[in-house]
Scaffold this active site. Structure first.
Site, short mmCIF file in Angstrom:
data_model
loop_
_atom_site.label_atom_id
_atom_site.label_comp_id
_atom_site.label_asym_id
_atom_site.label_seq_id
_atom_site.Cartn_x
_atom_site.Cartn_y
_atom_site.Cartn_z
N ILE A 157 0.82 -1.21 0.00
CA ILE A 157 0.00 0.00 0.00
C ILE A 157 0.85 1.27 0.00
O ILE A 157 0.40 2.35 -0.35
CB ILE A 157 -0.95 -0.01 1.22
N GLY A 158 2.11 1.13 0.42
CA GLY A 158 2.99 2.29 0.49
C GLY A 158 3.37 2.69 1.91
O GLY A 158 3.85 3.80 2.15
N VAL B 273 7.20 3.72 2.35
CA VAL B 273 7.52 5.05 1.81
C VAL B 273 6.93 6.13 2.71
O VAL B 273 7.60 7.13 3.01
CB VAL B 273 6.99 5.18 0.36
N LYS C 70 10.79 -1.71 12.52
CA LYS C 70 9.96 -2.70 11.83
C LYS C 70 10.06 -3.99 12.64
O LYS C 70 11.05 -4.71 12.55
CB LYS C 70 10.48 -2.92 10.41
N ALA D 45 3.66 -5.20 9.27
CA ALA D 45 3.94 -5.96 8.05
C ALA D 45 2.62 -6.25 7.35
O ALA D 45 1.68 -6.76 7.97
CB ALA D 45 4.66 -7.26 8.38
N GLY D 46 2.53 -5.94 6.06
CA GLY D 46 1.31 -6.21 5.32
C GLY D 46 0.14 -5.40 5.84
O GLY D 46 0.30 -4.29 6.34
N ILE E 163 -2.35 7.08 -0.08
CA ILE E 163 -1.13 7.01 -0.89
C ILE E 163 -1.56 6.57 -2.27
O ILE E 163 -1.72 5.37 -2.55
CB ILE E 163 -0.11 6.02 -0.28
#
EC number: 6.3.3.3
Length: 212
Positions: free
Chosen positions: A14-15, A18, A33, A102-103, A160
């Protein structure tokens, strides 16, 4: 003030990474993370370090580094390990902290626990990253319901994608959620262009000073 924020999303790809990089740069934040699935290509921590132009001290080591680019529960199984959420403790830092999941929000960590369940334990304000393309109203509203059913504090939605005013307005209205802004898709994803785009499309006051 020590700010802590979670960045999650309606889906994988999905972004989030970034957006996390742009947010880390804007806040001067530390990035974490907890679970990295896939190590052959540039990891999310490495992407954030590059795009946020962050020093190594601002990129914290992952709690779990898994080889296969897949859902964490499957990636862990293929590596012969089990992710134990009770061992994932929020790092202590005097700087703002951005935590990227994550995800999507409901990605499983193991056969019992979803990422959303971990966020519910942490009770840190969360930013939901979403597209503004066809189908996103359903995905985003469902994600918001899942967050609220677990009492996860929702800071707002960050879009996004290319602009879709009606979709963004509809999600904000029906989801009773703050529309934080929209990060457009950049053809040249350089640190400078990302930082400039974030500064133009988001208000830093919406993120600064959030503490739990």
């Amino acid at each position: 003030m020590n700010s802590r924020l979670i960045v999650t999303g309606t889906d994988t790809g999905i972004g989030k990474t970034v957006f996390s990089a742009a947010l880390c740069h804007a806040l001067g934040a530390v990035y974490w993370k907890p679970v990295q699935s896939g190590l052959e290509e540039e990891t999310d921590s490495e992407i954030v370090a590059r795009l946020a132009q962050a020093s190594p001290q601002r990129i914290l080591p992952e709690a779990w580094r898994l080889n296969t680019p897949a859902s964490p529960h499957l990636s862990a199984r293929l590596d012969g390990v089990e992710i134990r959420p009770e061992e994932m403790h929020i790092p202590a830092t005097s700087l703002p902290l951005v935590i990227e999941g994550a995800g999507g929000l409901l990605v499983p960590l193991n056969d019992k626990t979803l990422f959303a369940d971990l966020f519910a334990i942490w009770r840190i304000p969360a930013i939901l990253c979403a597209r503004a393309a066809l189908g996103t109203i359903n995905h985003t509203l469902l994600s918001l319901e899942a967050m609220r059913s677990r009492d996860i504090p929702v800071l707002g939605v960050a879009f996004i994608s290319e602009a879709n005013e009606d979709t963004e307005t509809t999600i904000a209205h029906l989801g009773r959620v703050k529309r934080l802004g929209r990060l457009p898709l950049l053809d040249d994803l350089s640190p400078e262009k990302l930082h400039h785009s974030f500064a133009r499309n988001f208000h830093i006051d919406d993120f600064a000073g959030v503490a739990r």
